[in-house]
Design an enzyme around this catalytic site. Sequence first.
Site, PDB file in Angstrom:
ATOM      1  N   GLY A  51       0.300 -73.035-111.684  1.00  0.00           N
ATOM      2  CA  GLY A  51       0.952 -73.898-110.690  1.00  0.00           C
ATOM      3  C   GLY A  51       0.792 -73.463-109.245  1.00  0.00           C
ATOM      4  CD  GLU A 106       6.423 -70.172-110.574  1.00  0.00           C
ATOM      5  OE1 GLU A 106       5.701 -71.167-110.396  1.00  0.00           O
ATOM      6  OE2 GLU A 106       6.811 -69.825-111.699  1.00  0.00           O
ATOM      7  CD  GLU A 110      13.098 -77.962-114.618  1.00  0.00           C
ATOM      8  OE1 GLU A 110      12.066 -77.592-115.216  1.00  0.00           O
ATOM      9  OE2 GLU A 110      13.647 -79.048-114.843  1.00  0.00           O
ATOM     10  CE  LYS A 138      12.340 -80.062-111.940  1.00  0.00           C
ATOM     11  NZ  LYS A 138      11.204 -80.830-112.484  1.00  0.00           N
ATOM     12  CG  PHE A 159       7.950 -83.536-114.731  1.00  0.00           C
ATOM     13  CD1 PHE A 159       8.353 -82.325-115.256  1.00  0.00           C
ATOM     14  CD2 PHE A 159       6.588 -83.818-114.665  1.00  0.00           C
ATOM     15  CE1 PHE A 159       7.428 -81.403-115.715  1.00  0.00           C
ATOM     16  CE2 PHE A 159       5.651 -82.901-115.113  1.00  0.00           C
ATOM     17  CZ  PHE A 159       6.075 -81.699-115.638  1.00  0.00           C
ATOM     18  NE  ARG A 172      -2.905 -77.092-114.075  1.00  0.00           N
ATOM     19  CZ  ARG A 172      -1.707 -76.587-114.377  1.00  0.00           C
ATOM     20  NH1 ARG A 172      -0.829 -76.376-113.432  1.00  0.00           N
ATOM     21  NH2 ARG A 172      -1.407 -76.296-115.631  1.00  0.00           N
TER      22      ARG A 172
HETATM   23  P1  IMP Z   1      11.576 -72.699-115.050  1.00  0.00           P
HETATM   24  O1  IMP Z   1      11.226 -71.516-115.908  1.00  0.00           O
HETATM   25  O2  IMP Z   1      12.629 -73.558-115.678  1.00  0.00           O
HETATM   26  O3  IMP Z   1      11.958 -72.304-113.640  1.00  0.00           O
HETATM   27  O4  IMP Z   1      10.334 -73.644-115.013  1.00  0.00           O
HETATM   28  C1  IMP Z   1       9.309 -73.397-114.144  1.00  0.00           C
HETATM   29  C2  IMP Z   1       8.006 -73.882-114.721  1.00  0.00           C
HETATM   30  O5  IMP Z   1       8.142 -75.158-115.344  1.00  0.00           O
HETATM   31  C3  IMP Z   1       7.040 -74.059-113.597  1.00  0.00           C
HETATM   32  O6  IMP Z   1       6.266 -72.887-113.429  1.00  0.00           O
HETATM   33  C4  IMP Z   1       6.238 -75.246-114.050  1.00  0.00           C
HETATM   34  O7  IMP Z   1       5.146 -74.818-114.827  1.00  0.00           O
HETATM   35  C5  IMP Z   1       7.152 -76.044-114.920  1.00  0.00           C
HETATM   36  N1  IMP Z   1       7.802 -77.174-114.222  1.00  0.00           N
HETATM   37  C6  IMP Z   1       9.114 -77.329-113.973  1.00  0.00           C
HETATM   38  N2  IMP Z   1       9.366 -78.471-113.341  1.00  0.00           N
HETATM   39  C7  IMP Z   1       8.170 -79.067-113.159  1.00  0.00           C
HETATM   40  C8  IMP Z   1       7.751 -80.301-112.519  1.00  0.00           C
HETATM   41  O8  IMP Z   1       8.526 -81.107-111.995  1.00  0.00           O
HETATM   42  N3  IMP Z   1       6.415 -80.545-112.541  1.00  0.00           N
HETATM   43  C9  IMP Z   1       5.500 -79.705-113.096  1.00  0.00           C
HETATM   44  N4  IMP Z   1       5.844 -78.559-113.686  1.00  0.00           N
HETATM   45  C10 IMP Z   1       7.165 -78.227-113.718  1.00  0.00           C
HETATM   46 MG    MG Z   2       3.038 -76.863-116.306  1.00  0.00          MG
END
Ligand code: IMP
Ligand code: MG
Length: 184
Positions: A51, A106, A110, A138, A159, A172
Site C-alpha cells: 500500500g 503506510e 484502519e 481511518k 473503502f 493501485r
Molecule cells: P488495519 O490493520 O485494520 O489498520 O488495516 C490496514 C490495512 O488494511 C491496510 O494496510 C490496507 O492494506 C487495508 N485497508 C484498510 N482499509 C482499506 C481501504 O479503504 N482500502 C484499501 N485497503 C484498506
Molecule cells: Mg490491501
Amino acid sequence: MTPVSQRRQPYKPIDVLIDEVKIQRRVVELGIQITRDYAGREPVLVGVLKGCLVFMSDLIRHINLPLEVEFISAASYRKGTKPDKNIEIADAMTIDLKGRDLLVVEGIVETGRTVDRIVKRLKELEPASVEIVTLLDKPSAHRPAIEPKYKGFKLGNEFVVGYGLDNTQKYRNLPYLGRVSESR
Ligand code: IMP
Ligand code: MG
C-alpha cells in the site's frame, strides 16, 4: 486475439474522493514537516508494502534529508473489503536499523493492527525512535493504542482504492483516491 475494446473491462467505475492535486499538495506538506522535524538526522523510511508504493515514492521526493529506505510487507489476506484476522509480516531488509530513526510509511491505517504489529517487530531491532506516517487515517472503534504522528487525510468508514491502495490487488495504479462505484 480479442481487440482491447472487446475485452471485459477489468475496472468498475470509480467515484473520485481525493483528486491528484489535493493529494500532491498534502504530500508536499508532510514532506516539509518531516524535513523540519528530522533536521540534522538521517531517518530510515520503512515502507509497508504494498500500500505504501505510490505514497512513499512521492513523499521521499519532498523530504530534504539524507534519508534511506527499507520495506517490510504485511499481508492481511482479506478477501475484497472484508477485514481478516491473519496478518503475515515479511521483510528482506539490508540496513541495520539499530540506533536509527525509523519512519514507518503506510498507505492507510484502519484498526491499526497491521502497523502495530510492524512497529513491535521493528522495536525488537532496537532503533532510536519509531514514528508512523500514513497517507490515510481511518480510525475504527477497535483501535489499539497506536497513533500515527503524521497523517495525510482522515477518512470515515469507507473503502477506498487508488494511489497504491487496492481492492483484491487491483486499482493501485490510479493516480487519485476513489470509491468503487457499485451503482453504475
Ligand atoms: P488495519 O490493520 O485494520 O489498520 O488495516 C490496514 C490495512 O488494511 C491496510 O494496510 C490496507 O492494506 C487495508 N485497508 C484498510 N482499509 C482499506 C481501504 O479503504 N482500502 C484499501 N485497503 C484498506
Ligand atoms: Mg490491501
